[in-house]
Scaffold this motif. Structure first.
Motif, PDB file in Angstrom:
ATOM      1  N   GLN A   3      46.507  33.689  12.857  1.00 13.10           N
ATOM      2  CA  GLN A   3      47.147  33.690  14.159  1.00 13.10           C
ATOM      3  C   GLN A   3      46.277  34.380  15.201  1.00 13.10           C
ATOM      4  O   GLN A   3      45.784  35.489  14.970  1.00 13.10           O
ATOM      5  N   LEU A   4      46.092  33.712  16.334  1.00 11.89           N
ATOM      6  CA  LEU A   4      45.292  34.235  17.426  1.00 11.89           C
ATOM      7  C   LEU A   4      46.148  34.264  18.683  1.00 11.89           C
ATOM      8  O   LEU A   4      46.798  33.280  19.013  1.00 11.89           O
ATOM      9  N   VAL A   5      46.152  35.391  19.385  1.00 12.15           N
ATOM     10  CA  VAL A   5      46.942  35.536  20.591  1.00 12.15           C
ATOM     11  C   VAL A   5      46.052  36.008  21.726  1.00 12.15           C
ATOM     12  O   VAL A   5      45.535  37.126  21.692  1.00 12.15           O
ATOM     13  N   GLU A   6      45.891  35.143  22.745  1.00 13.16           N
ATOM     14  CA  GLU A   6      45.070  35.477  23.900  1.00 13.16           C
ATOM     15  C   GLU A   6      45.902  36.158  24.981  1.00 13.16           C
ATOM     16  O   GLU A   6      47.101  35.905  25.107  1.00 13.16           O
ATOM     17  N   SER A   7      45.251  36.986  25.775  1.00  9.17           N
ATOM     18  CA  SER A   7      45.897  37.634  26.901  1.00  9.17           C
ATOM     19  C   SER A   7      44.832  38.005  27.929  1.00  9.17           C
ATOM     20  O   SER A   7      43.646  37.958  27.647  1.00  9.17           O
ATOM     21  N   GLY A   8      45.276  38.376  29.127  1.00  7.12           N
ATOM     22  CA  GLY A   8      44.361  38.826  30.156  1.00  7.12           C
ATOM     23  C   GLY A   8      44.115  37.836  31.271  1.00  7.12           C
ATOM     24  O   GLY A   8      43.426  38.158  32.244  1.00  7.12           O
ATOM     25  N   GLY A   9      44.649  36.634  31.151  1.00  4.77           N
ATOM     26  CA  GLY A   9      44.463  35.645  32.191  1.00  4.77           C
ATOM     27  C   GLY A   9      45.273  35.976  33.428  1.00  4.77           C
ATOM     28  O   GLY A   9      46.093  36.890  33.426  1.00  4.77           O
ATOM     29  N   GLY A  10      45.025  35.225  34.491  1.00  6.28           N
ATOM     30  CA  GLY A  10      45.743  35.448  35.727  1.00  6.28           C
ATOM     31  C   GLY A  10      45.024  34.841  36.907  1.00  6.28           C
ATOM     32  O   GLY A  10      44.108  34.044  36.747  1.00  6.28           O
ATOM     33  N   LEU A  11      45.454  35.229  38.092  1.00 10.97           N
ATOM     34  CA  LEU A  11      44.864  34.746  39.336  1.00 10.97           C
ATOM     35  C   LEU A  11      43.837  35.748  39.837  1.00 10.97           C
ATOM     36  O   LEU A  11      44.116  36.948  39.917  1.00 10.97           O
ATOM     37  N   VAL A  12      42.666  35.252  40.182  1.00  8.61           N
ATOM     38  CA  VAL A  12      41.597  36.110  40.684  1.00  8.61           C
ATOM     39  C   VAL A  12      40.841  35.378  41.782  1.00  8.61           C
ATOM     40  O   VAL A  12      40.722  34.151  41.751  1.00  8.61           O
ATOM     41  N   GLN A  13      40.335  36.114  42.755  1.00 12.16           N
ATOM     42  CA  GLN A  13      39.567  35.526  43.836  1.00 12.16           C
ATOM     43  C   GLN A  13      38.143  35.216  43.393  1.00 12.16           C
ATOM     44  O   GLN A  13      37.624  35.854  42.477  1.00 12.16           O
ATOM     45  N   PRO A  14      37.504  34.220  44.009  1.00 17.57           N
ATOM     46  CA  PRO A  14      36.104  33.933  43.681  1.00 17.57           C
ATOM     47  C   PRO A  14      35.254  35.185  43.797  1.00 17.57           C
ATOM     48  O   PRO A  14      35.406  35.968  44.738  1.00 17.57           O
ATOM     49  N   GLY A  15      34.367  35.372  42.823  1.00 18.39           N
ATOM     50  CA  GLY A  15      33.531  36.554  42.787  1.00 18.39           C
ATOM     51  C   GLY A  15      34.136  37.702  42.015  1.00 18.39           C
ATOM     52  O   GLY A  15      33.448  38.697  41.743  1.00 18.39           O
ATOM     53  N   GLY A  16      35.391  37.571  41.646  1.00 21.68           N
ATOM     54  CA  GLY A  16      36.080  38.611  40.913  1.00 21.68           C
ATOM     55  C   GLY A  16      35.788  38.588  39.426  1.00 21.68           C
ATOM     56  O   GLY A  16      34.993  37.775  38.946  1.00 21.68           O
ATOM     57  N   SER A  17      36.456  39.474  38.699  1.00 23.91           N
ATOM     58  CA  SER A  17      36.235  39.604  37.265  1.00 23.91           C
ATOM     59  C   SER A  17      37.551  39.667  36.498  1.00 23.91           C
ATOM     60  O   SER A  17      38.577  40.100  37.027  1.00 23.91           O
ATOM     61  N   LEU A  18      37.499  39.235  35.253  1.00 27.77           N
ATOM     62  CA  LEU A  18      38.631  39.317  34.345  1.00 27.77           C
ATOM     63  C   LEU A  18      38.114  39.594  32.945  1.00 27.77           C
ATOM     64  O   LEU A  18      36.990  39.218  32.612  1.00 27.77           O
ATOM     65  N   ARG A  19      38.948  40.229  32.143  1.00 24.56           N
ATOM     66  CA  ARG A  19      38.625  40.476  30.747  1.00 24.56           C
ATOM     67  C   ARG A  19      39.712  39.859  29.886  1.00 24.56           C
ATOM     68  O   ARG A  19      40.861  40.297  29.925  1.00 24.56           O
ATOM     69  N   LEU A  20      39.341  38.844  29.124  1.00 29.04           N
ATOM     70  CA  LEU A  20      40.277  38.204  28.223  1.00 29.04           C
ATOM     71  C   LEU A  20      40.215  38.863  26.854  1.00 29.04           C
ATOM     72  O   LEU A  20      39.148  39.289  26.412  1.00 29.04           O
ATOM     73  N   SER A  21      41.365  38.938  26.189  1.00 24.77           N
ATOM     74  CA  SER A  21      41.439  39.535  24.868  1.00 24.77           C
ATOM     75  C   SER A  21      42.051  38.554  23.884  1.00 24.77           C
ATOM     76  O   SER A  21      42.899  37.740  24.244  1.00 24.77           O
ATOM     77  N   CYS A  22      41.610  38.632  22.645  1.00 31.87           N
ATOM     78  CA  CYS A  22      42.147  37.803  21.574  1.00 31.87           C
ATOM     79  C   CYS A  22      42.471  38.708  20.398  1.00 31.87           C
ATOM     80  O   CYS A  22      41.568  39.315  19.815  1.00 31.87           O
TER      81      CYS A  22
END
Length: 112
Positions: A3-22
Motif C-alpha cells: 500500500q502506497l499513500v501519497e500526500s503533499g499536493g495542492g495549489l501553487v503559483q508558478p515558480g513555487g515549490s512543493l514536497r510530495l510524500s509517499c
C-alpha cells in the motif's frame, strides 16, 4: 499487497515549490525500486523520477534540475522535492513501488 499513500499536493503559483510524500506499508527496505509518475490532462502517464537502491537515480528531461527524489527507509517514506514549478507540471502524481504497485495519487496544480 503493498500500500502506497501519497500526500503533499495542492495549489501553487508558478515558480513555487512543493514536497510530495509517499508512505509505504511494511518495510521500504524491501522495496528496491521506488518512483514518481504523473498524469497530466490530455497526456499519457509519464515517468518523473525513479531510484533503485545501489544505483543512480533517473529523472525525466522535463524535470531534471528542478525535482529531487529521495527515500528514508527507516521511516518508510519516499519524497519528491519540486522546485521552480511550471504550469505544465500540473498533474496527478503517483508513487510506484517495484514497478508494479501504485498509490492513489495526489493532485498538483500550478497556476497563478
Amino acid at each position: 499487497q503493498v500500500q502506497l499513500v501519497e500526500s503533499g499536493g495542492g495549489l501553487v503559483q508558478p515558480g513555487g515549490s512543493l514536497r510530495l510524500s509517499c508512505a509505504v506499508s511494511g518495510s521500504l527496505f524491501s522495496r528496491v525500486t521506488m518512483g514518481w509518475y504523473r498524469s497530466a490532462p490530455a497526456k499519457q502517464r509519464e515517468l518523473v523520477a525513479t531510484n533503485t537502491r545501489g544505483h543512480s537515480t533517473i529523472y525525466a528531461d522535463s524535470v531534471k534540475g528542478r525535482f529531487t527524489i529521495s527515500r528514508d527507509d527507516a521511516k518508510n517514506m519516499v519524497y519528491l522535492e519540486m522546485n521552480s514549478l511550471k504550469p505544465e507540471d500540473t498533474a496527478v502524481y503517483y508513487c510506484k513501488a517495484d514497478g508494479v504497485f501504485w498509490g492513489q495519487g495526489t493532485r498538483v496544480t500550478v497556476s497563478s
